[in-house]
Design a protein around this motif. Structure first.
Motif, PDB file in Angstrom:
ATOM      1  N   PRO A 259       6.459  -1.727   2.957  1.00  0.00           N
ATOM      2  CA  PRO A 259       5.421  -0.705   3.019  1.00  0.00           C
ATOM      3  C   PRO A 259       4.878  -0.557   4.438  1.00  0.00           C
ATOM      4  O   PRO A 259       5.199  -1.372   5.320  1.00  0.00           O
ATOM      5  N   PRO A 260       4.074   0.459   4.690  1.00  0.00           N
ATOM      6  CA  PRO A 260       3.365   0.523   5.965  1.00  0.00           C
ATOM      7  C   PRO A 260       2.556  -0.757   6.167  1.00  0.00           C
ATOM      8  O   PRO A 260       2.125  -1.383   5.188  1.00  0.00           O
TER       9      PRO A 260
ATOM     10  N   THR B  18       6.679   1.754  11.531  1.00  0.00           N
ATOM     11  CA  THR B  18       5.668   2.365  12.391  1.00  0.00           C
ATOM     12  C   THR B  18       6.328   2.958  13.626  1.00  0.00           C
ATOM     13  O   THR B  18       7.097   2.292  14.317  1.00  0.00           O
ATOM     14  N   VAL B  19       6.018   4.232  13.908  1.00  0.00           N
ATOM     15  CA  VAL B  19       6.636   4.933  15.032  1.00  0.00           C
ATOM     16  C   VAL B  19       5.606   5.449  16.028  1.00  0.00           C
ATOM     17  O   VAL B  19       5.967   5.994  17.075  1.00  0.00           O
ATOM     18  N   ASP B  20       4.313   5.279  15.729  1.00  0.00           N
ATOM     19  CA  ASP B  20       3.259   5.735  16.624  1.00  0.00           C
ATOM     20  C   ASP B  20       1.993   4.972  16.261  1.00  0.00           C
ATOM     21  O   ASP B  20       1.782   4.643  15.092  1.00  0.00           O
TER      22      ASP B  20
ATOM     23  N   ALA C 275       0.808  -1.220   0.000  1.00  0.00           N
ATOM     24  CA  ALA C 275       0.000   0.000   0.000  1.00  0.00           C
ATOM     25  C   ALA C 275       0.838   1.265   0.000  1.00  0.00           C
ATOM     26  O   ALA C 275       0.422   2.290   0.528  1.00  0.00           O
ATOM     27  N   ALA C 276       2.010   1.226  -0.598  1.00  0.00           N
ATOM     28  CA  ALA C 276       2.834   2.418  -0.769  1.00  0.00           C
ATOM     29  C   ALA C 276       3.704   2.239  -2.004  1.00  0.00           C
ATOM     30  O   ALA C 276       4.134   1.126  -2.328  1.00  0.00           O
ATOM     31  N   ALA C 277       3.953   3.342  -2.700  1.00  0.00           N
ATOM     32  CA  ALA C 277       4.766   3.305  -3.907  1.00  0.00           C
ATOM     33  C   ALA C 277       5.559   4.597  -4.018  1.00  0.00           C
ATOM     34  O   ALA C 277       5.236   5.606  -3.389  1.00  0.00           O
ATOM     35  N   VAL C 278       6.607   4.552  -4.834  1.00  0.00           N
ATOM     36  CA  VAL C 278       7.484   5.711  -5.018  1.00  0.00           C
ATOM     37  C   VAL C 278       7.712   5.945  -6.505  1.00  0.00           C
ATOM     38  O   VAL C 278       7.636   5.017  -7.317  1.00  0.00           O
TER      39      VAL C 278
END
Length: 364
Positions: free
Chosen positions: A295-296, A333-335, A278-281
């Protein structure tokens, strides 16, 4: 209403109810015990908005001190003291509207977008910090449903609607949102069956520089990003590796740090469903997109680059915040707090907002 607009409207019905890159990287490098005792890592600090009943999906970070948020029940709030206090500056008579995007130029000037079918889609502008508002656009086409807007500068901006007659519709302003006109659709590629935008965070339409703009889609067989290099007159469409093929799946948010380097996040907004890849660049302005290596772990609805960094960005969603320090190739993930949208100002003031009146600023 047809499948073409099912994705956006299904989502909206469900959804309605700083730090430099190096400092943020420490968030993932310092052991937990050290963070608890000897080091205070950069973190989200909640600010009491006084609006626990509101879900904020519109956010504009002006600075570390000044930010605007917009959300359900026609609510617009503004702070000029770093979130210590908030002023309700909602447009009068807007309680039945759903604000999903706000673009602020400074502490006094802002433009806010309400989403919905027909006349529920509206645009308002203020020049006096919300003391008064002028309605500058009201949609009269029952087939249009506006999702997001973006500004290239303080005068030139665009707003986008789900497809009308088989093509995404684009509004244009050249006077800072005081007036709008529908652009011709001859330069817009045909929409896929079921394709639409997601009014999740005000980031389905984003710009970088004086002329480049990108539009994120979902709901169709493929999740696409459309790009225009002439302020919305002509567009090209590119497939992304973000999963689609369902009204709840696609690209929900975009962020470009310049006209070539961009990030896309999204997934499946349905609670409990997995959102792989669910993430791309992109490194070529959106002509090609590549999946994040890591990805996340879940659906994300908002993303932003940190100013002055070529590699650091934040993504947010209902289950947490993720950090990348390698330009979107890997995320951590940080939070675990719930946020729908995120934005950073040029002075490194980063803000996030979401459900139950949640607004936070990134703190040392």
């Amino acid at each position: 209403m047809g499948k073409t607009r099912q994705v956006g409207r299904t989502y909206r019905r469900l959804a309605a109810g700083v730090m430099c890159g190096a400092a943020l990287a420490v968030l993932t490098a310092v052991p937990a015990q050290a963070r608890d005792t000897a080091y205070r890592a950069p973190h989200w600090e909640l600010k009491d908005s006084g609006a626990a009943e509101v879900r904020f999906r519109g956010l504009s970070a002006v600075s570390r001190n000044t930010a605007w948020v917009a959300g359900t029940a026609g609510t617009v709030l503004r702070t000029t003291d770093g979130g210590a206090s908030w002023r309700n500056v909602s447009p009068p008579g807007a309680a039945d509207l759903q604000f999903r995007d706000i673009e602020a130029f400074d502490a006094r000037r802002a433009v806010v977008l309400a989403i919905g079918e027909g006349e529920a889609s509206r645009v308002y502008r203020t020049d006096d910090a919300g003391a008064t508002w002028t309605e500058s656009f009201r949609n009269t086409d029952a087939n249009a449903f506006y999702d997001c807007m973006t500004f290239f500068d303080s005068r030139h901006g665009l707003a986008m609607s789900d497809p009308v007659d088989g093509r995404f519709r684009i509004l244009s302003t050249g006077d800072g949102g005081r007036s709008w006109k529908v652009l011709p659709n001859t330069g817009m590629p045909a929409a896929l069956d079921g394709e639409a935008g997601f009014a999740a965070s005000g980031q389905c339409l984003v710009s970088s520089g004086p002329r480049d703009v990108w539009l994120a889609t979902g709901g169709g067989a493929r999740a696409r990003v459309l790009h225009s290099a002439d302020r919305g007159l002509t567009w090209t469409a590119t497939d992304t590796p973000v999963p689609a093929g369902d009204p709840a799946r696609g690209v929900f948010a975009l962020a470009f740090r310049d006209r070539t380097h961009g990030l896309a996040v999204g997934g499946d907004y349905t609670a409990g469903r997995p959102s792989p890849l669910a993430a791309a660049v992109t490194g070529d302005g959106g002509r090609t997109w590549h999946s994040a290596t890591i990805p996340p772990p879940a659906y994300r609805s908002g993303v932003t680059w940190l100013p002055r960094s070529r590699t650091t960005a934040l993504a947010v969603g209902p289950t947490g915040t993720d950090l990348t320090t390698d330009a979107g190739r890997t995320w951590k993930t940080v939070d675990t707090g719930s946020y729908d949208t995120v934005d950073c100002a040029a002075d490194l003031g980063c803000w996030a907002a979401g459900e139950k009146g949640r607004v936070a600023r990134l703190e040392d």
